[in-house]
Enzyme design. Structure first.
Site, PDB file in Angstrom:
ATOM      1  N   ARG A  53       1.056  -1.149  -0.058  1.00 24.57           N
ATOM      2  CA  ARG A  53      -0.111   0.000   0.012  1.00 24.57           C
ATOM      3  C   ARG A  53       0.753   1.288  -0.117  1.00 24.57           C
ATOM      4  O   ARG A  53       0.560   2.140  -0.898  1.00 24.57           O
ATOM      5  CB  ARG A  53      -0.844  -0.041   1.193  1.00 24.57           C
ATOM      6  CG  ARG A  53      -2.145   0.570   1.396  1.00 24.57           C
ATOM      7  CD  ARG A  53      -2.816   0.059   2.501  1.00 24.57           C
ATOM      8  NE  ARG A  53      -2.804  -1.409   2.444  1.00 24.57           N
ATOM      9  CZ  ARG A  53      -3.677  -2.209   2.043  1.00 24.57           C
ATOM     10  NH1 ARG A  53      -4.515  -1.444   1.145  1.00 24.57           N
ATOM     11  NH2 ARG A  53      -3.474  -3.367   1.954  1.00 24.57           N
ATOM     12  N   THR A  54       1.723   1.456   0.893  1.00 28.29           N
ATOM     13  CA  THR A  54       2.504   2.580   1.073  1.00 28.29           C
ATOM     14  C   THR A  54       3.460   2.748  -0.096  1.00 28.29           C
ATOM     15  O   THR A  54       3.410   3.875  -0.788  1.00 28.29           O
ATOM     16  CB  THR A  54       3.464   2.633   2.598  1.00 28.29           C
ATOM     17  OG1 THR A  54       2.354   2.291   3.366  1.00 28.29           O
ATOM     18  CG2 THR A  54       3.763   4.023   2.631  1.00 28.29           C
ATOM     19  N   LYS A  82      23.493  -8.536   2.053  1.00 25.60           N
ATOM     20  CA  LYS A  82      24.925  -9.074   1.933  1.00 25.60           C
ATOM     21  C   LYS A  82      25.802  -7.971   2.921  1.00 25.60           C
ATOM     22  O   LYS A  82      26.835  -8.134   2.653  1.00 25.60           O
ATOM     23  CB  LYS A  82      25.259  -8.768   0.520  1.00 25.60           C
ATOM     24  CG  LYS A  82      24.552  -9.633  -0.320  1.00 25.60           C
ATOM     25  CD  LYS A  82      24.909  -9.276  -2.030  1.00 25.60           C
ATOM     26  CE  LYS A  82      24.000  -9.927  -2.900  1.00 25.60           C
ATOM     27  NZ  LYS A  82      23.551  -8.983  -3.912  1.00 25.60           N
ATOM     28  N   ARG A 103      11.127   2.842   4.136  1.00 25.82           N
ATOM     29  CA  ARG A 103      10.408   2.012   5.237  1.00 25.82           C
ATOM     30  C   ARG A 103      11.608   0.910   5.415  1.00 25.82           C
ATOM     31  O   ARG A 103      12.107   0.309   4.759  1.00 25.82           O
ATOM     32  CB  ARG A 103       9.085   1.304   4.807  1.00 25.82           C
ATOM     33  CG  ARG A 103       8.647   0.352   5.815  1.00 25.82           C
ATOM     34  CD  ARG A 103       7.566  -0.272   5.882  1.00 25.82           C
ATOM     35  NE  ARG A 103       6.438   0.685   5.986  1.00 25.82           N
ATOM     36  CZ  ARG A 103       5.155   0.524   5.831  1.00 25.82           C
ATOM     37  NH1 ARG A 103       4.595  -0.845   5.648  1.00 25.82           N
ATOM     38  NH2 ARG A 103       4.311   1.401   6.039  1.00 25.82           N
ATOM     39  N   HIS A 131       5.154   6.853  11.403  1.00 22.38           N
ATOM     40  CA  HIS A 131       4.672   6.662  10.028  1.00 22.38           C
ATOM     41  C   HIS A 131       3.891   8.093   9.530  1.00 22.38           C
ATOM     42  O   HIS A 131       2.646   7.960   9.460  1.00 22.38           O
ATOM     43  CB  HIS A 131       3.643   5.499  10.002  1.00 22.38           C
ATOM     44  CG  HIS A 131       3.364   5.191   8.748  1.00 22.38           C
ATOM     45  ND1 HIS A 131       3.847   5.713   7.621  1.00 22.38           N
ATOM     46  CD2 HIS A 131       2.811   3.972   8.391  1.00 22.38           C
ATOM     47  CE1 HIS A 131       3.572   4.895   6.608  1.00 22.38           C
ATOM     48  NE2 HIS A 131       2.672   3.897   6.973  1.00 22.38           N
TER      49      HIS A 131
END
Ligand SMILES: [Zn+2]
Lengths: 316, 158
Positions: A53-54, A82, A103, A131
């Site tokens: 969604r975001t 890595k 995010r 958020h």
């Protein structure tokens, strides 16, 4: 403003300005008006954990404004696993892009990235931290329904302990003088740290486990998902999930203008029969993510949103 | 018995640093915060739980042949905000330093939160703890915002 990491990066006046700009951008977000304000700009989408969604809403917002998007790609195959540091990763993306939306599973990652980068960072969620772009779209949705953010009665329901969405939103609502009711099982209640912070800002807060009791007085009921993983046993989950759940019949004592919100995805918290009531607002809320993010992208890239945007042919 | 006579138990030093008015019982923590472990350093003298008019009880630390700098000293502010510090040269006080807590403590301790972005010692930016309030003392990580109490800070000294 260099970056948007927490809601503290915006004053109340700035929040209102971003919401006003977002409102004017609605025809652009719907694709009715072509307005390439961000043409030639590149957004780097750095999602270190999955979020359909975001991520999609950032991407749509950028593209609706004529900008380009580059994506980190699948975290499992990118260099993160890595052993590359966040610092090094940001140095690279910083050179490729004009702005970064990110995010990250670790708390503080957005602030860390912002301290490492020259381009602005939009925090799309950092661990259990903040958020703010979600908060902006929530505020947009609330203001759209009620015409104001001031002095509303807002009930936040469900997982208030781990839900970063409700943490950021609570802080913002308190700044606008809203009365908050926290409705959750004891094990998922709002962290004490946050409640004491909110009270320091003069918040009027009630905590309860009784969802039915808050329906008549609420202007907004903000539902959240209760995740099975939070519970040691299935029975306890089933019991709690059954209590913190809304169906259409529950809403009969509600005020006419009361809206039901949810950051989505929902599981069973809102029964599908609520979708057809006048109270349901969660799908508009999801759409509003695009306008809110369009407005924030413009702000962070120092691009002015025109005062008048016609609904058919772009800028007047 | 006066405080002065207690002080005489601890021998005067020729050159070095005297840190006085450390809260009783905190001298070891102060040494830890200064990165002094007693194995690789010059002679250290500790006096603990010395009666004090000002504080009831206090600790005193004398570090021979080492002059503590202001930035080293500011680390100590967390445990001993009232400490008075004298730099000794040739048996006399050459300089007096005042501990200053400031607004932020950089590069002194790691954030205590295991899910902080700075976790793991590989990220190159400095650890930064911001002084959120002085009374009661509360520090928060600049990055993740987590509160850190004294115990956590001492456990996570760099
Ligand atoms: Zn931290």
């Amino acid at each position: 403003m260099a970056s948007l990491i927490t809601m503290d990066d915006l004053t109340n006046e700035e929040i209102i300005e971003v919401l006003d700009n977002a409102e004017r951008l609605l025809p652009v977000a719907r694709g009715e008006t072509h307005l390439p304000l961000l043409e030639g700009k590149i957004l780097g989408n750095l999602f270190f954990e999955p979020s359909t969604r975001t991520r999609m809403s950032f991407e749509t917002a950028m593209k609706r404004l004529g900008g380009e998007v580059v994506n980190l790609g699948d975290v499992k195959t990118s260099s993160v696993v890595k052993g590359e540091t966040l610092f090094d990763m940001i140095q690279m993306v910083d050179g490729y892009t004009d702005i970064i939306a990110m995010r990250h599973p670790r708390q503080g990652a957005a602030q860390y990235a912002s301290d490492s980068a020259r381009v602005p960072i939009l925090n799309g969620g950092d661990g259990a931290g903040h958020h703010p772009t979600q908060t902006m779209l929530d505020l947009f949705t609330i203001r759209q329904a009620h015409g104001t953010l001031e002095g509303l009665n807002v009930a936040l329901v469900g997982d208030l302990r781990f839900g970063r969405t409700v943490h950021s939103l609570s802080h913002a609502l308190v700044r606008f003088g809203c009365t908050l009711t926290f409705v959750s099982p004891e094990s998922l209640s709002m962290p004490d740290e946050i409640i004491s912070d909110l009270k320091k800002h003069g918040a009027d807060i009630t905590e309860t486990e009784n969802l039915r009791s808050v329906i008549p007085s609420a202007d907004v009921i903000y539902m959240t998902r209760i995740q099975k993983e939070r519970f040691p046993d299935e029975d306890e989950y089933a019991r709690v999930a059954g209590i913190f759940k809304l169906c259409a019949a529950d809403l009969s004592p509600a005020k006419g203008g009361m809206i039901v919100m949810h950051p989505l995805p929902r599981v069973n918290e809102i029964s599908p029969d609520v979708d057809n009531t006048k109270h349901a607002r969660y799908f508009e809320q999801a759409f509003n993510g695009v306008v809110a993010r369009m407005s924030l992208l413009c702000r962070l890239l120092n691009v002015e949103v025109p005062a008048i945007i016609s609904s058919n042919g772009g800028e007047n | 018995m006066s405080t002065e006579s207690h002080m005489r138990r601890v021998t005067a030093i020729n050159n070095g640093t005297v840190i006085d008015h450390i809260p009783a019982g905190c001298a070891i923590t102060v040494l830890k915060m200064l990165g002094i472990d007693g194995r690789r350093s010059t002679p250290i003298t500790l006096a603990m739980n010395v009666p004090s008019k000002k504080m009831g009880g206090k600790d005193v630390v004398k570090i021979e042949d080492r002059e503590i700098t202001q930035s080293e000293l500011d680390r100590v502010a967390l445990v001993a905000p009232e400490a008075s510090v004298s730099i000794i040269r040739a048996y006399s006080v050459a300089e007096k330093l005042v501990v200053n807590l400031g607004l932020e403590i950089t590069g002194v301790a790691r954030c205590c939160f295991s899910n902080c972005a700075t976790w793991g010692d590989r990220e190159p930016l400095p650890h930064r703890l911001k002084v959120h309030s002085i009374e009661p003392l509360e520090l928060r990580c600049h990055y993740c915002g987590r509160s850190q109490d004294m115990e956590a800070i001492i456990d996570n000294l760099l």
